[in-house]
Design a protein around this motif. Structure first.
Motif, PDB file in Angstrom:
ATOM      1  N   ARG A  33      -7.090  79.152 -67.524  1.00 43.14           N
ATOM      2  CA  ARG A  33      -6.448  79.027 -68.841  1.00 43.14           C
ATOM      3  C   ARG A  33      -5.659  80.284 -69.177  1.00 43.14           C
ATOM      4  N   GLU A  34      -6.148  81.447 -68.709  1.00 40.35           N
ATOM      5  CA  GLU A  34      -5.443  82.693 -68.968  1.00 40.35           C
ATOM      6  C   GLU A  34      -5.728  83.696 -67.849  1.00 40.35           C
ATOM      7  N   PHE A  35      -4.844  84.666 -67.725  1.00 36.32           N
ATOM      8  CA  PHE A  35      -5.018  85.771 -66.789  1.00 36.32           C
ATOM      9  C   PHE A  35      -4.909  87.076 -67.562  1.00 36.32           C
ATOM     10  N   THR A  36      -5.628  88.081 -67.111  1.00 37.15           N
ATOM     11  CA  THR A  36      -5.486  89.429 -67.669  1.00 37.15           C
ATOM     12  C   THR A  36      -5.215  90.398 -66.526  1.00 37.15           C
ATOM     13  N   ASP A  37      -4.532  91.499 -66.837  1.00 37.06           N
ATOM     14  CA  ASP A  37      -4.169  92.471 -65.814  1.00 37.06           C
ATOM     15  C   ASP A  37      -5.396  93.193 -65.274  1.00 37.06           C
ATOM     16  N   LEU A  38      -5.365  93.483 -63.983  1.00 33.65           N
ATOM     17  CA  LEU A  38      -6.406  94.295 -63.371  1.00 33.65           C
ATOM     18  C   LEU A  38      -6.350  95.715 -63.926  1.00 33.65           C
ATOM     19  N   PRO A  39      -7.487  96.340 -64.174  1.00 33.09           N
ATOM     20  CA  PRO A  39      -7.476  97.749 -64.567  1.00 33.09           C
ATOM     21  C   PRO A  39      -7.284  98.645 -63.351  1.00 33.09           C
ATOM     22  N   ASP A  40      -6.613  99.764 -63.523  1.00 29.96           N
ATOM     23  CA  ASP A  40      -6.490 100.811 -62.513  1.00 29.96           C
ATOM     24  C   ASP A  40      -5.999 100.268 -61.173  1.00 29.96           C
ATOM     25  N   LEU A  41      -4.810  99.663 -61.189  1.00 27.18           N
ATOM     26  CA  LEU A  41      -4.260  99.149 -59.936  1.00 27.18           C
ATOM     27  C   LEU A  41      -4.077 100.248 -58.883  1.00 27.18           C
ATOM     28  N   PRO A  42      -3.537 101.438 -59.216  1.00 24.71           N
ATOM     29  CA  PRO A  42      -3.395 102.475 -58.180  1.00 24.71           C
ATOM     30  C   PRO A  42      -4.724 102.810 -57.502  1.00 24.71           C
ATOM     31  N   GLY A  43      -5.790 102.902 -58.292  1.00 29.13           N
ATOM     32  CA  GLY A  43      -7.098 103.188 -57.712  1.00 29.13           C
ATOM     33  C   GLY A  43      -7.580 102.045 -56.837  1.00 29.13           C
ATOM     34  N   LEU A  44      -7.317 100.829 -57.276  1.00 30.72           N
ATOM     35  CA  LEU A  44      -7.735  99.654 -56.516  1.00 30.72           C
ATOM     36  C   LEU A  44      -7.045  99.594 -55.155  1.00 30.72           C
ATOM     37  N   GLY A 259      -1.113  91.901 -61.856  1.00 32.38           N
ATOM     38  CA  GLY A 259      -0.796  93.320 -61.786  1.00 32.38           C
ATOM     39  C   GLY A 259      -0.103  93.828 -60.544  1.00 32.38           C
ATOM     40  N   LEU A 260      -0.025  93.044 -59.473  1.00 35.10           N
ATOM     41  CA  LEU A 260       0.654  93.527 -58.269  1.00 35.10           C
ATOM     42  C   LEU A 260       2.154  93.333 -58.480  1.00 35.10           C
ATOM     43  N   GLY A 261       2.823  94.362 -58.993  1.00 35.15           N
ATOM     44  CA  GLY A 261       4.186  94.217 -59.496  1.00 35.15           C
ATOM     45  C   GLY A 261       5.262  94.275 -58.444  1.00 35.15           C
ATOM     46  N   TYR A 262       5.181  93.419 -57.438  1.00 36.27           N
ATOM     47  CA  TYR A 262       6.229  93.395 -56.420  1.00 36.27           C
ATOM     48  C   TYR A 262       7.525  92.837 -57.014  1.00 36.27           C
ATOM     49  N   LYS A 263       8.628  93.030 -56.283  1.00 38.42           N
ATOM     50  CA  LYS A 263       9.943  92.736 -56.840  1.00 38.42           C
ATOM     51  C   LYS A 263      10.248  91.253 -56.892  1.00 38.42           C
ATOM     52  N   ARG A 264      10.042  90.544 -55.779  1.00 38.71           N
ATOM     53  CA  ARG A 264      10.356  89.117 -55.747  1.00 38.71           C
ATOM     54  C   ARG A 264       9.649  88.444 -54.581  1.00 38.71           C
ATOM     55  N   ALA A 265       9.685  87.109 -54.590  1.00 42.40           N
ATOM     56  CA  ALA A 265       9.027  86.315 -53.555  1.00 42.40           C
ATOM     57  C   ALA A 265       9.979  85.239 -53.058  1.00 42.40           C
ATOM     58  N   ILE A 266       9.882  84.953 -51.759  1.00 39.39           N
ATOM     59  CA  ILE A 266      10.679  83.900 -51.132  1.00 39.39           C
ATOM     60  C   ILE A 266       9.722  82.855 -50.566  1.00 39.39           C
ATOM     61  N   ALA A 267       9.921  81.614 -50.920  1.00 37.56           N
ATOM     62  CA  ALA A 267       9.185  80.506 -50.316  1.00 37.56           C
ATOM     63  C   ALA A 267      10.048  79.941 -49.200  1.00 37.56           C
ATOM     64  N   ALA A 268       9.615  80.141 -47.966  1.00 34.21           N
ATOM     65  CA  ALA A 268      10.390  79.692 -46.805  1.00 34.21           C
ATOM     66  C   ALA A 268       9.840  78.362 -46.306  1.00 34.21           C
ATOM     67  N   THR A 269      10.681  77.346 -46.289  1.00 33.96           N
ATOM     68  CA  THR A 269      10.256  76.027 -45.817  1.00 33.96           C
ATOM     69  C   THR A 269      11.062  75.637 -44.580  1.00 33.96           C
ATOM     70  N   ASN A 270      10.601  74.575 -43.914  1.00 31.29           N
ATOM     71  CA  ASN A 270      11.414  73.965 -42.871  1.00 31.29           C
ATOM     72  C   ASN A 270      12.330  72.922 -43.521  1.00 31.29           C
ATOM     73  N   ILE A 271      12.809  71.956 -42.758  1.00 32.33           N
ATOM     74  CA  ILE A 271      13.779  71.018 -43.332  1.00 32.33           C
ATOM     75  C   ILE A 271      13.143  70.026 -44.302  1.00 32.33           C
ATOM     76  N   ASN A 272      11.828  70.058 -44.447  1.00 34.05           N
ATOM     77  CA  ASN A 272      11.169  69.344 -45.541  1.00 34.05           C
ATOM     78  C   ASN A 272      11.301  70.218 -46.783  1.00 34.05           C
ATOM     79  N   ASP A 273      12.437  70.087 -47.428  1.00 28.78           N
ATOM     80  CA  ASP A 273      12.933  71.105 -48.364  1.00 28.78           C
ATOM     81  C   ASP A 273      12.922  70.655 -49.815  1.00 28.78           C
ATOM     82  N   THR A 274      11.890  69.946 -50.221  1.00 31.03           N
ATOM     83  CA  THR A 274      11.822  69.458 -51.603  1.00 31.03           C
ATOM     84  C   THR A 274      11.968  70.592 -52.609  1.00 31.03           C
ATOM     85  N   VAL A 275      11.251  71.699 -52.390  1.00 32.16           N
ATOM     86  CA  VAL A 275      11.259  72.793 -53.364  1.00 32.16           C
ATOM     87  C   VAL A 275      12.576  73.559 -53.386  1.00 32.16           C
ATOM     88  N   PRO A 276      13.146  73.949 -52.237  1.00 29.44           N
ATOM     89  CA  PRO A 276      14.457  74.609 -52.308  1.00 29.44           C
ATOM     90  C   PRO A 276      15.498  73.771 -53.049  1.00 29.44           C
TER      91      PRO A 276
END
Length: 426
Positions: A33-44, A259-276
């Protein structure tokens, strides 16, 4: 931990209920139902994988289970290594195939087995799951010979690799394997129909170990943080995920949300490409499933994609900026296998496809991580035909290579499945 049924948010359950029930009303997926940020990500990120994973899952589950129990479950489930080798100064591989079934599905299947061992009341239970290749082996090995639990695995006949099939169709015991004379989407539909049939569900004590089960999904969140600990700058990191049913990508987006603040994500599919095509046009328009050399991604109706949308709509992830998706055909995948091999890295077709999608997308200053989801030897015929070399077979595959298959075959009809499973009904 409170979870809701995405289709019917008024249906709210605990984590224990969600794990035991599998699906909600009207085939709805359970999701926090909800998410909260992890504390102390650098330490983790300074912690080793298992202690960090204990902290992540304890944070996600709240006080429902208790830290000591989570610690015991994670320590038992994640008893194999995760590695993040650098291919060059800009790209790393997140290797997830060092578990007993040689695929990333070991994380979710083994954690779910620990959850059911904790929650199961001892009565009869049947784990029913569909596989496009790797889930079957991970689930079969995670639950093999567990008292009071039967395992039934459906897979598309002739559409997984021979060694994938050998890994889970030679066990016997409490594991029943059924080849369905159709595609993976039909196998998934048979699982859903089974859960909708109340009498059938009750008689078998049904549960599902597909990525629709939230226990599997949450376990997969942990290894994204292992990659986060390895890269130079999480904020400039791009993840590329080979995507079929989209559970793996969903786990990565949950990691971002907590909290894992990466820049972006790519979903790579084959020719079954419903999501792209959906992300490009806004229209959900699945085509008939086509068989490819990346068989685990031969999915036109990805079960987990509603959870991806939920992360944007309910949980505030900026999906339009964060997520892109692309598709590659078999020729491009084969070229990627050869290109990686020429650089000294042997990758299975799914992982090579993800690398190719990442390689074509990285911008200046970005560091890329592609998820390596299976051991290349599981796709022996494709790998050897593509590279023209012999691929070493690891002990796990050598042990089953010459064992006879124990599967039966049915049509893609629900009544056929009910007849096949009649001996398991109470």
């Amino acid at each position: 931990m409170q979870l809701i049924n995405i289709k019917h948010p008024e249906e709210q359950v605990s984590f224990r209920q969600a794990v035991l029930q599998g699906l909600g009303r009207d085939q709805g997926l359970f999701f926090p139902r909800e998410f909260t940020d992890l504390p102390d990500l650098p330490g983790l990120l300074q912690e080793p994988f298992v202690p960090r994973s204990i902290a992540i899952l304890d944070h996600l589950l709240g006080d429902e289970i208790g830290n000591d129990t989570v610690r015991s479950m994670v320590t038992s489930a994640f008893d194999f290594p995760v590695t993040v080798p650098a291919l060059d100064e800009h790209v790393r591989a997140l290797e997830l195939f060092h578990g007993p079934s040689l695929a990333f599905k070991d994380f979710g299947a083994r954690f779910m087995a620990q959850c059911l061992s904790e929650f199961h009341d001892g009565g009869p239970m049947t784990i029913l799951t569909a596989t496009s290749g790797d889930t079957g082996a991970a689930v079969a090995h995670a639950f093999f010979n567990q008292p009071g639990i039967s395992v039934v695995i459906l897979y598309p006949k002739g559409k997984i690799s021979p060694l994938q099939e050998k890994l889970f169709c030679t066990l016997g015991g409490n594991v029943t394997t059924i080849a369905v004379d159709s595609d993976f989407d039909t196998c998934q539909q048979l699982v859903k129909q089974s859960f909708e049939d109340e009498e059938f569900r009750r008689d078998l004590g049904l549960n599902s170990a597909n990525s629709i089960n939230v226990a599997r999904l949450l376990a997969q969140v942990c290894y994204y943080f292992e990659a986060g600990a390895a890269v130079a700058d999480v904020g400039n990191t791009v993840f590329c995920v080979p995507s079929g049913n989209f559970g793996n990508l969903t786990a990565g987006l949950i990691a971002r949300r907590i909290g894992l603040g990466y820049k972006r994500a790519i979903a790579a599919t084959n020719i079954n490409d419903t999501v792209p095509r959906f992300l490009a046009s806004g229209r959900w328009d699945p085509n008939p499933t086509v068989a490819t050399i990346t068989n685990a991604m031969d999915v036109s109706l990805p079960n987990n994609f509603p959870r991806v949308l939920e992360l944007g709509q309910r949980h505030g992830l900026p999906l339009e900026a964060l997520l892109s998706s692309t598709s590659l055909d078999d020729d491009a995948t084969s070229s990627a296998i050869r290109a990686l091999y020429s650089r000294g890295y042997l990758a299975d077709p799914h992982s090579a496809l993800a690398w190719a999608a990442l390689d074509g997308s990285l911008q200046d200053g970005e560091e890329g991580v592609f998820l390596c989801t299976a051991h290349p030897a599981k796709f022996l015929e494709t790998m050897e035909a593509t590279l023209g070399v012999s691929i070493p077979i690891p002990p796990e595959l050598a042990a089953v290579q010459n064992r006879p298959l124990l599967s039966s075959t049915i049509s893609g009809d629900f009544e056929a499945l009910k007849r096949e499973l009649a001996p398991l009904r109470n």
